[in-house]
Design an enzyme around this catalytic site. Structure first.
Site: not given
Ligand SMILES: Nc1ncnc2c1ncn2[C@@H]1O[C@H](COP(=O)(O)OP(=O)(O)O)[C@@H](O)[C@H]1O
Ligand SMILES: [Mg+2]
Length: 1045
Positions: A106-107, A111, A156, A159-160, A386, A388
């Protein structure tokens, strides 16, 4: 070239396959080094490792999209766009369904990665109004789903809290047609409870911050988050997230997707109901029976909820505070305790929200779905929660981690296990690479007979007292010796003291680490039960959307069958997902979280190392290094590349395998790059494959040019031949036509010349037979004959000799017209001459007098026409016969011209007196009738003029010379009955005597000389004039009026 060097950079290779030496430390170091250089993407073959930078990097611009569009995967810097491009091209050009598996904690950036992939594919696929609309709808599904399905967690901020798998569907040209979204297990417990520092789902905060005052009033909400107990009565407190702006973006996105305003309102109303349910407080009291019973503490919120959903508050209150229980075929209403009441309330809120979320996903799907019947290719993007590991892990974590375990299994199966097995199957020399196979863990959880989930279901369905303790005991018995299962009990049995393992917990050694789960709540969450009274109450509401969410509330459909448990449902949907993924070509994006604190550019080696380990990256590299990047059955391989060899193109007669061997030998590909399996060809490095692909593309272009060339040549040739044939036909016809015309003209000319020549010849021959002048002679002769005949005819037809007859025959020929006229006038003159010659002298004199009268009076005096018929007698008195006139007769003698009676006008009075008038050749005599004696005798020489009127009267004024003598005083004014004759004869006599005629004035106004001077005479036409002549009126001394008519 800079990019290729980046791949080969010894300090931080872009593709870990090139890492040397290959150890955990070197791998970690490389990732760290690259991370510090802001190169967040690294390859292992075609797997992308992405390390979350937690800050925005300038590598997602449109220029970057162009750079990676149709790029060579290995010639550019590692990038998520490169893998997206590779997948998209493989889908479009090789017709293979793709799936993009994004995994990580997660994070870690899953996404974000999924959104980048989607936006890249949208940017490079073709454009057009319809296609752009589809793309926009697909992309805009994100903000809506994120608002309802994402929340801030400790790890996060966005977070989804649900798993998402999206199939994007394309047509054969690679244009997106639409898609289907599947969602997995929304973390609905978050609705009623979340730990401090986290938040509930974004939508609640967005609605309160971004909804207009009017909207909030309509939804009966207060703007302050602290008012709501489901929001922990806290303020949102999330820096960097603008809830109000996100709310607007979410509303716009709904519009784009196609939600109607009514649908949006209904959706927000149900959302508001969930939020407000949290504020429904219960209080305890005692029933008459002494039993404890709960009731609504404060009914305001409940009433508002009921107003929103169109339900009777009493119904909802009853459903919240009591429960219908079936006891011996009888329905009994039992009251609930306060905790039971709260449990029911929360279950209701969770159920409404999670069903609303399912409805939302379905609604989006109806907008973006592809019409059936179209042939399509699919690209699936999986962004699932992800792995957890929390302090306190419950049922949700257990489910989530199970799902991650399954995904890892796919990865292992496809990249490690299956690959190695294939080498052996194909008879390729192979040294096996050791790796951890997690199927044992999957089996521990999902085995349908003795897995943890099966046990849980069994406990839930078992009659009797059911609680988590019995469940845990069962697990402890079953998995006492399982390598991946631990609990206080099994540890004790193994004589291991583990204080971190609490009594109500069990621990699973997941591929990604050990996770301790607290069994509290497992049964309840797995059952996921909602009291039937509540679903029936919801069904009874008038709110269409809410009602549709609770179909089981319909009393007619009530079934006693228990719904499938949450665990069972999840397992089934994961199995479907896995089947779906297996059928597609996988592309991996493995996300790594570099630190726990969401800090930009902070790299915690220990944390990353743990992820490297459990993701099996090292093994991945090893297999990749030892193995082959590409394999394909001989037949499709030969079909694809046969145009590169002279012997295999266009047809290969031998076996497919021989063909491939001959082809690759001809292309001089080093043997160590190749391995020939039983049914497949293996190519070691991607660069070789890329080289092949490049050559193929060039060759295809050449072949296309060749085909074009041949076709164009053929088309031009046939066109030319057609034109040539047509030209020949046209010119033949034209020449024929021109020649025919010329011939006709020549023939006509020849004939003309011929006739002239013949005429000329004949004339020359006959000239001597003609006399010159014969023509004139003949013509004259004819003329003469004609004239002769004319004259003879005329003589026969002469008109009568009467002078009055003017008729004359017309000329028979035009040329005789002049002569005819001349003859006519001669004839006329001759007739008159003959007439004159037979006249007597008296008659002649009379006619001369008449002629003279006409000269004097014709058209001048009105009397004249009357006189025409009267013969001029001259002698009216009978002088010779009447003895009374003897004297007068003597005076006249032989010279008498005219004798008549006239009346003389007295110039003084105007009165008239009769007089006898004698005119002789020398004189004019006036005599008194009675005496017949001459009273006045005038010599003709004394008369110098006369005046008469224009009218038909007989008035005459004779102007005398002043010298005249003979008995008159001044001029004579007479009235005569024969005025015309008198004046004519006077004129003739004067002419005879004095060779001067009478000066005659025909006038209305003249003056006469009287004895007392001149008198002005005026002739007046009047009715008062008497019948027998004019009447003279004296007007004073010098004026006289003559009235005539
Ligand atoms: N490629 C990227 N470039 C910049 N920031 C990113 C990138 N990927 C993720 N982040 C940062 O990380 C945070 C969490 O990403 P997210 O995709 O929501 O995580 P996950 O879906 O894996 O839980 C996002 O809100 C963003 O701020
Ligand atoms: Mg997500």
């Amino acid at each position: 070239m800079e990019a290729t060097t980046s791949l080969l950079d010894t300090a931080a290779v872009g593709d870990l396959v090139l890492l040397d030496p290959l150890t955990e430390e070197s791998l970690l170091r490389t990732l760290q080094e690259r991370f510090h250089r802001s190169d967040i993407y690294t390859y292992i073959g075609n797997v992308v490792i992405s390390v979350n930078p937690y800050r925005s990097l300038p590598i997602y611009t449109p220029e970057k999209v162009q750079e990676y569009h149709n790029c060579n995967f290995f010639a550019v810097k590692p990038h998520i766009y490169a893998i997206a491009d590779d997948a998209y091209r493989s889908l479009r050009d090789r017709d293979r369904d793709q799936c993009i598996l994004i995994t990580g904690e997660s994070g870690a950036g899953k996404t974000e990665a999924s959104k980048l992939v989607m936006s890249y594919v949208a940017a490079v696929s073709s454009k057009g109004e319809e296609v752009d609309k589809v793309k926009e709808q697909l992309l805009q599904s994100n903000p809506v789903l994120e608002a309802f399905g994402n929340a801030k967690t400790i790890r996060n901020d966005n977070s989804s809290r649900f798993g998402k798998y999206m199939d994007v569907e394309f047509d054969f040209k690679g244009e997106p047609l639409g898609g289907v979204i599947s969602n997995y297990l929304l973390e609905k417990s978050r609705i009623v409870r979340h730990v401090k520092g986290e938040r509930n789902f974004h939508i609640f905060y967005q609605l309160l911050a971004g909804g207009s005052a009017q909207l909030l009033q309509q939804l009966k909400l207060r703007q302050d988050c602290r008012h709501y107990s489901y929001l922990n009565r806290e303020s949102p407190n999330l820096p960097g997230m603008d809830d109000a702006a996100n709310f607007r973006a979410m509303q716009d996105a709904m519009r784009v997707i196609g939600f109607s305003p009514a649908e949006v309102t209904a959706l927000l109303e149900v959302t508001a109901v969930v939020l407000k349910l949290g504020n429904v407080e219960l209080s305890s009291g005692y029933q008459a029976s002494g039993m404890e019973a709960c009731s609504i503490a404060e009914s305001q919120e409940l009433r508002e909820i009921c107003e929103l959903i169109g339900l009777d508050p009493g119904t909802l209150e009853q459903a919240l505070c009591s429960r219908t229980v079936k006891a011996r075929d009888e329905m009994v209403l039992t009251t609930l305790t306060v905790p039971q009441g709260y449990y029911g309330r929360d279950a209701l809120a969770k159920n409404i929200y999670s069903r609303l979320f399912d409805w939302l996903v379905n609604r989006i799907n109806t907008s973006i779905q592809v019409k059936p019947g179209k042939q399509r290719k699919v690209m699936g993007v999986l962004d699932i929660y992800g792995f957890e590991i929390f302090q306190d892990n419950g049922f949700e974590q257990f489910i989530i981690n199970y799902c991650n375990e399954k995904l890892q299994q796919i990865f292992i199966l496809m990249t490690l296990k299956e690959e190695q097995e294939e080498y052996i199957r194909e008879g390729i020399q192979w040294t096996p690479v050791e790796f951890f196979d997690n199927s044992i863990i999957c089996d521990l959880i999902e085995n349908s007979k003795g897995g943890i989930l099966a046990m849980l279901d069994e406990e839930c369905l078992r009659p009797g007292v059911v609680n988590e303790d019995t469940f845990l005991t069962k697990l402890n018995q079953l998995f006492a010796t399982h390598k991946h299962y631990e609990s206080r009990e099994t540890q004790n049995a193994r004589h291991i003291m583990d204080a971190s393992l609490l009594p109500q917990c069990f621990r699973i050694h997941h591929y990604a680490g050990k996770v301790t789960y607290n069994v509290t709540g497992f049964i309840e969450k797995n059952n996921d039960l909602l009291f039937r009274d509540l679903s029936q109450a919801m069904w009874a509401a008038r709110h269409t959307l809410l009602r549709s969410l609770f179909p089981e509330g319909d009393p007619q459909k009530a079934s006693l069958k228990l719904p499938p448990t949450a665990g069972f449902q999840f397992k089934a949907s994961v199995a479907t997902l896995m089947k779906n993924l297996y059928s597609k070509n996988p592309n991996y994006i493995r996300c790594i979280k570099p630190n726990e604190t969401k800090t930009a550019m902070l790299f915690t080696p220990e944390l990353v190392l743990a992820q490297i380990r459990y993701l099996g990256l090292l093994e991945n590299v090893r297999v990749r290094r030892a193995g082959y990047a590409f394999r394909q059955l001989y037949s499709p391989f030969l079909e694809r590349y046969k145009m590169l060899g002279t012997r295999t193109w266009p047809r290969w007669a031998g076996s497919d395998r021989d063909g491939v061997e001959v082809l690759l030998a001809e292309l001089a590909i080093p043997l160590e790059e190749l391995a020939f399996g039983h049914t497949k060809i293996f190519i070691r490095s991607p660069s070789t494959l890329f080289d092949l692909e490049k050559r193929r593309q060039e060759r295809v272009a050449q072949l296309a040019t060749l085909i074009q060339k041949m076709f164009r040549g053929w088309r031009c040739r046939t066109q030319y031949q057609l034109m040539r044939k047509s030209q020949i036909i046209i010119s033949a016809w034209f020449r024929g036509h021109a020649q025919k015309n010329r011939y006709k003209q020549m023939k006509r000319s020849a004939l003309i010349i011929q006739t002239y020549a013949r005429g000329w010849k004949v004339r020359r021959a006959y000239r001597r037979f003609f006399r010159s002048g014969a023509r004139t002679c003949l013509a004259n002769f004819i003329y003469r004959r004609l004239v002769q005949r004319f004259l003879v005819e005329l003589r026969k037809n002469l008109p009568p000799l009467s002078v009055m007859d003017r008729t004359w025959p017309p000329a028979p020929y035009k040329f005789l017209n002049d002569a005819n006229q001349e003859l006519r006038s001669i004839f006329c003159r001759w007739k008159c001459k003959k007439y004159r010659e037979q006249l007597t002298p008296q008659r002649r004199a009379l006619l001369q007098a008449k002629l003279c009268a006409s000269e004097l009076f014709k058209d001048k005096k009105a009397l004249y026409p009357k006189s025409l018929a009267q013969p001029f007698c001259g002698e009216y008195l009978g002088l010779a016969q009447n003895p009374r006139y003897q004297k007068l007769h003597a005076v006249a003698k032989d010279n008498l011209v005219m004798a008549d009676t006239v009346r003389k006008v007295n110039k003084a009075s105007g009165k008239t007196v009769p007089r006898l008038l004698l005119l002789t050749t020398e004189r004019l005599v006036l005599a008194e009738p009675r005496a017949a004696q001459p009273k006045a005798t005038l010599s003709l020489g004394d008369i110098h003029g006369a005046s008469v009127t224009r009218f038909s009267d007989g008035f005459l004024a004779l102007h005398l010379r002043e010298t005249a003598t003979g008995g008159t005083k001044g001029d004579l004014l007479l009235v005569s009955d024969h005025l015309i004759e008198l004046v004519t004869r006077l004129h003739q006599a004067l002419l005879e005597a004095t060779a001067r005629g009478l000066a005659l004035h025909i006038t209305d106004r003249f003056s006469t000389r009287g004895p007392k001077g001149d008198v002005a005479v005026t002739v007046v036409e009047s009715d008062r004039a008497g019948g027998d002549g004019p009447v003279c009126k004296k007007r004073g001394n010098r004026r006289m009026e003559v009235l005539v008519h």
